[in-house]
Design a protein around this motif. Sequence first.
Motif, PDB file in Angstrom:
ATOM      1  N   MET A 254      92.253 -42.972  81.441  1.00  0.00           N
ATOM      2  CA  MET A 254      91.808 -44.345  81.619  1.00  0.00           C
ATOM      3  C   MET A 254      90.741 -44.667  80.575  1.00  0.00           C
ATOM      4  O   MET A 254      90.177 -43.767  79.945  1.00  0.00           O
ATOM      5  CB  MET A 254      91.234 -44.560  83.025  1.00  0.00           C
ATOM      6  CG  MET A 254      90.013 -43.695  83.334  1.00  0.00           C
ATOM      7  SD  MET A 254      89.359 -43.931  84.992  1.00  0.00           S
ATOM      8  CE  MET A 254      88.510 -45.507  84.804  1.00  0.00           C
ATOM      9  N   LYS A 255      90.505 -45.946  80.401  1.00  0.00           N
ATOM     10  CA  LYS A 255      89.485 -46.416  79.467  1.00  0.00           C
ATOM     11  C   LYS A 255      88.800 -47.635  80.070  1.00  0.00           C
ATOM     12  O   LYS A 255      89.487 -48.556  80.510  1.00  0.00           O
ATOM     13  CB  LYS A 255      90.170 -46.781  78.140  1.00  0.00           C
ATOM     14  CG  LYS A 255      89.251 -47.205  77.033  1.00  0.00           C
ATOM     15  CD  LYS A 255      90.055 -47.497  75.771  1.00  0.00           C
ATOM     16  CE  LYS A 255      89.160 -47.924  74.634  1.00  0.00           C
ATOM     17  NZ  LYS A 255      89.966 -48.213  73.404  1.00  0.00           N
ATOM     18  N   PRO A 256      87.475 -47.652  80.119  1.00  0.00           N
ATOM     19  CA  PRO A 256      86.567 -46.553  79.809  1.00  0.00           C
ATOM     20  C   PRO A 256      86.502 -45.552  80.968  1.00  0.00           C
ATOM     21  O   PRO A 256      86.954 -45.859  82.065  1.00  0.00           O
ATOM     22  CB  PRO A 256      85.227 -47.262  79.645  1.00  0.00           C
ATOM     23  CG  PRO A 256      85.310 -48.425  80.593  1.00  0.00           C
ATOM     24  CD  PRO A 256      86.759 -48.869  80.557  1.00  0.00           C
ATOM     25  N   GLY A 257      85.959 -44.388  80.714  1.00  0.00           N
ATOM     26  CA  GLY A 257      85.724 -43.433  81.801  1.00  0.00           C
ATOM     27  C   GLY A 257      86.516 -42.152  81.741  1.00  0.00           C
ATOM     28  O   GLY A 257      86.548 -41.404  82.723  1.00  0.00           O
ATOM     29  N   LYS A 258      87.129 -41.835  80.629  1.00  0.00           N
ATOM     30  CA  LYS A 258      87.994 -40.654  80.540  1.00  0.00           C
ATOM     31  C   LYS A 258      87.329 -39.343  80.958  1.00  0.00           C
ATOM     32  O   LYS A 258      87.964 -38.506  81.596  1.00  0.00           O
ATOM     33  CB  LYS A 258      88.538 -40.526  79.114  1.00  0.00           C
ATOM     34  CG  LYS A 258      89.491 -39.356  78.919  1.00  0.00           C
ATOM     35  CD  LYS A 258      90.044 -39.317  77.510  1.00  0.00           C
ATOM     36  CE  LYS A 258      90.974 -38.129  77.324  1.00  0.00           C
ATOM     37  NZ  LYS A 258      91.544 -38.087  75.961  1.00  0.00           N
ATOM     38  N   PRO A 259      86.032 -39.091  80.641  1.00  0.00           N
ATOM     39  CA  PRO A 259      85.458 -37.767  80.961  1.00  0.00           C
ATOM     40  C   PRO A 259      85.161 -37.515  82.439  1.00  0.00           C
ATOM     41  O   PRO A 259      84.602 -36.481  82.782  1.00  0.00           O
ATOM     42  CB  PRO A 259      84.140 -37.755  80.156  1.00  0.00           C
ATOM     43  CG  PRO A 259      84.245 -38.861  79.175  1.00  0.00           C
ATOM     44  CD  PRO A 259      85.121 -39.888  79.809  1.00  0.00           C
ATOM     45  N   LEU A 260      85.510 -38.428  83.329  1.00  0.00           N
ATOM     46  CA  LEU A 260      85.139 -38.325  84.746  1.00  0.00           C
ATOM     47  C   LEU A 260      85.433 -36.944  85.336  1.00  0.00           C
ATOM     48  O   LEU A 260      86.511 -36.392  85.140  1.00  0.00           O
ATOM     49  CB  LEU A 260      85.884 -39.387  85.545  1.00  0.00           C
ATOM     50  CG  LEU A 260      85.672 -39.365  87.058  1.00  0.00           C
ATOM     51  CD1 LEU A 260      84.259 -39.774  87.409  1.00  0.00           C
ATOM     52  CD2 LEU A 260      86.683 -40.278  87.733  1.00  0.00           C
ATOM     53  N   PHE A 261      84.459 -36.420  86.087  1.00  0.00           N
ATOM     54  CA  PHE A 261      84.571 -35.141  86.799  1.00  0.00           C
ATOM     55  C   PHE A 261      84.442 -35.406  88.292  1.00  0.00           C
ATOM     56  O   PHE A 261      83.607 -36.203  88.734  1.00  0.00           O
ATOM     57  CB  PHE A 261      83.455 -34.197  86.344  1.00  0.00           C
ATOM     58  CG  PHE A 261      83.363 -32.908  87.124  1.00  0.00           C
ATOM     59  CD1 PHE A 261      83.929 -31.744  86.627  1.00  0.00           C
ATOM     60  CD2 PHE A 261      82.705 -32.858  88.351  1.00  0.00           C
ATOM     61  CE1 PHE A 261      83.844 -30.550  87.346  1.00  0.00           C
ATOM     62  CE2 PHE A 261      82.612 -31.677  89.071  1.00  0.00           C
ATOM     63  CZ  PHE A 261      83.183 -30.521  88.562  1.00  0.00           C
TER      64      PHE A 261
END
Length: 201
Positions: free
Chosen positions: A71-78
């Motif tokens: 997704m964009k924005p927010g790709k690094p979500l853990f």
Amino acid sequence: MLLAQIARAGGRPLDLGIARDRLDSLAPLVAAGLAADVLLLSGGVSAGKLDLTPGVLRDAGVAAHFHKVEMKPGKPLFFGTRERPDGRPPTLVFGLPGNPVGSFVCFELFVRPAVRRLRGLQNAEMLVSAVLLEDFAYRTDRPTYHPARLEVGDGGWRVRAVPWFGSADLRGLTGIDALAVFPPGDHKHAAGARLPVVRLE
């Protein structure tokens, strides 16, 4: 911003402060936060040399359920969980991107629904179908949650994408009440087309 979002979702925010890009700074704050129902971190979750958060969480006993979302924005979500020794439900751990718009969007899509469920509330329907009010050309490599404004007209919801210049453009969130979802690719979306839209509470 995140403290306000937590309060609006019905949570009671506890600001743990800012951790430096050092293990001896980050680890004690993570340990303190794991006593809460939800631990929310912003930054340090990507793949850079100083992105220490995933390793610190792993060492603290957090089981990772996913890391990185298309997704964009927010790709690094853990997202992970850690069991608590007193038998209470596990702590939910969200590592949000450091860029402010990515952090905002990930909170609205992932953290707010979780907080509402912890409060025993049903989540309202977030996704609606809306007619695009203006032609809008957009190129993206991932599904993109673009800041937008919703209005009600004849026939239902209508949406207008607002000017926005990427994950660092916090100004683009001013006055919005929705996120228009644009598919990956190079598209010219014509006025009158229907788009999925996330309503913000």
